[in-house]
Enzyme design. Structure first.
Site, mmCIF file in Angstrom:
data_model
loop_
_atom_site.group_PDB
_atom_site.id
_atom_site.type_symbol
_atom_site.label_atom_id
_atom_site.label_comp_id
_atom_site.label_asym_id
_atom_site.label_seq_id
_atom_site.Cartn_x
_atom_site.Cartn_y
_atom_site.Cartn_z
ATOM 1 N N VAL A 139 -13.307 -102.848 7.398
ATOM 2 C CA VAL A 139 -14.050 -103.063 6.160
ATOM 3 C C VAL A 139 -13.667 -102.000 5.137
ATOM 4 O O VAL A 139 -13.199 -100.919 5.501
ATOM 5 C CB VAL A 139 -15.580 -103.054 6.447
ATOM 6 N N CYS A 140 -13.825 -102.338 3.863
ATOM 7 C CA CYS A 140 -13.678 -101.385 2.752
ATOM 8 C C CYS A 140 -12.221 -100.927 2.602
ATOM 9 O O CYS A 140 -11.332 -101.738 2.399
ATOM 10 C CB CYS A 140 -14.638 -100.216 2.952
ATOM 11 N N ALA A 141 -11.959 -99.625 2.694
ATOM 12 C CA ALA A 141 -10.597 -99.123 2.515
ATOM 13 C C ALA A 141 -9.707 -99.370 3.723
ATOM 14 O O ALA A 141 -8.476 -99.386 3.603
ATOM 15 C CB ALA A 141 -10.637 -97.623 2.218
ATOM 16 N N TYR A 196 -11.587 -103.335 0.035
ATOM 17 C CA TYR A 196 -12.285 -102.852 -1.149
ATOM 18 C C TYR A 196 -11.544 -103.367 -2.386
ATOM 19 O O TYR A 196 -10.319 -103.324 -2.442
ATOM 20 C CB TYR A 196 -12.348 -101.328 -1.148
ATOM 21 N N SER A 223 -13.621 -107.181 5.482
ATOM 22 C CA SER A 223 -14.671 -107.296 4.474
ATOM 23 C C SER A 223 -14.481 -106.207 3.422
ATOM 24 O O SER A 223 -13.635 -105.327 3.563
ATOM 25 C CB SER A 223 -16.044 -107.200 5.142
#
Length: 433
Positions: A352-354, A374, A400
């Site tokens: 998720v994210c970075a 992200y 995500s």
């Protein structure tokens, strides 16, 4: 059950907080060399916030609120109402507070906000020192807030919601006193009291606290980078490609990687929600130590080191984000070897994210896969075609976008492992939908 120990440390240090607040109240200048106060004299004092915690506190409600308030620049003190700093929170998460509540009794705060969870809320209610502090704080016109069971169990029992509109966890609504105007809002602000319903409303609640402390402009500034949902309470969705059945022989075994700089909200949401679903979650440090400093100076202590987990078999490996954490993951030869073996064998993995952009992509773990990350890192992905989706599943991979999508990410994992009905049931139980 495996545990994730969280020491909620932040800058400036607790000693610096005491010095600054004493100076502000008394007018006596404290020499910088004595207290090592890092802030420049011209920097305005941040808003001071107290978050009491107890054994049985709900960790998502505590960590999300602390993280979001610190993003806004608030000086958050996490205080234990127990006899020591170590807190046994819900779902195998351990917290280490900044101070004992008794050490904070003479301080002034701009906001006191109480997380829920049982029996945490009951222990907080029974803390006479805190009750006296909050009642004086409210009488002086200060902001006060509570979420989940705490509006009924704590604020209601202390008479601090009399004549006000308030909400709380659905099964505790009938425990609000008769002189409280009960509303079913996800977040309710009335006068100086702010209340909310549960773990699934914690981010909305935290943003509302920022709004009350700093105003809407600051709340919008904090909210935007978190990629929060535009329609809170709606059912979550995932975009799936090349669908396969995520099968495990028994209880799913899940590794959640941790490193210095990991995003604490994302880590705690993933661990908390998957443990609610009865997965066996092991928080694994990829560093040479168990204690890790997360992105908002929250201190996480993993269950084990990565090298000690090599004999274990995991059905699923998940990476939270956070810029520092993602960079550390990408630089870990042992973690990358484990992930590549996981992917090559057709086993499950996600990020998720970075982490999709900075970890999976450069190591070839997104090759031929649809994914997201992200938003500011979509250009790092070799295939951006589905990156606008909040959660993307492609075969054995799930990705995500960020903190505001992490509950959806964790619930999507629950859906793939246990089925949509289980995920919906869990989402409703935390008042996410």
């Amino acid at each position: 059950m495996s545990s994730l120990r969280v020491s909620l440390l932040h800058q400036p240090s607790f000693v610096n907080q005491i010095a600054r607040r004493f100076s502000r109240r008394s007018g006596v200048k404290i020499p910088r060399k004595n207290f090592e106060i890092a802030a420049m004299a011209s920097t305005p004092d941040p808003k001071c916030v107290l978050v009491p915690v107890a054994n049985g506190t709900e960790p998502m409600e505590a960590v999300i609120v602390i993280d979001v308030l610190r993003r806004a620049g608030a000086d958050v003190t996490v205080a234990s109402v127990e006899k020591d700093l170590d807190i046994e929170a819900s779902w195998g998460v351990k917290l280490v507070a900044d101070a004992l509540l008794t050490d904070c009794s003479g301080m002034n705060f701009d906001l006191i906000t109480i997380p829920g969870g049982m029996p945490g809320s009951a222990s907080i209610r029974d803390c006479a020192t805190l009750e006296q502090m909050v009642k004086k704080h409210a009488a002086d016109g200060g902001l006060y807030a509570a979420i989940c069971a705490a509006p009924a169990v704590v604020l209601g029992s202390w008479g601090l919601l009399t004549g006000l509109q308030a909400t709380c966890y659905p099964s505790f609504m009938d425990k609000l006193p008769e002189d409280v105007i009960k509303v079913e809002s996800r977040v309710k602000v009335d006068a100086k009291a702010i209340t909310s319903r549960g773990a699934g409303t914690a981010m909305e609640f935290a943003v509302a606290l920022v709004d009350q402390l700093y105003g809407k402009s600051k709340a919008d500034e904090v909210e935007a980078p978190m990629v929060m949902r535009s329609l809170h309470g709606e059912e979550f969705n995932l975009e799936e490609f090349n669908p396969i059945e995520w099968k495990t022989d028994a209880t799913p075994q899940v590794l959640v990687a941790l490193a210095d700089g990991v995003e604490e909200m994302e880590a705690v949401m993933i661990i908390d929600i998957l443990r609610r679903a009865k997965a066996n979650v092991v928080a694994v440090s990829i560093e040479d130590k168990l204690e890790l400093v997360a992105s908002r100076n929250t201190k996480l202590v993993a269950d084990m080191l990565l090298e000690d987990s090599t004999e274990l078999n995991f059905d699923l490996i998940l990476l939270p984000g956070g810029l520092g954490g993602a960079k550390a993951f990408a630089a870990s030869d042992k973690l990358m070897a484990l992930l590549k073996e996981q992917a090559a064998s057709g086993k499950l993995y996600g990020a998720v994210c970075a982490s999709p952009a900075l970890v999976l992509e450069p190591h070839g773990l997104l090759k031929g896969k649809k994914a997201t990350s992200y938003p500011s890192m979509w250009s790092f992905l070799s295939d951006e075609s589905e990156s606008h989706n909040r959660v993307v599943v492609d075969g054995n991979l799930i990705t995500s976008q960020g903190p505001g999508t992490s509950m959806e990410f964790a619930l999507a994992v629950v859906q793939k492992l246990f089925g949509r009905p289980k995920a919906i049931e869990l989402a409703k139980s935390i008042v996410f939908i």
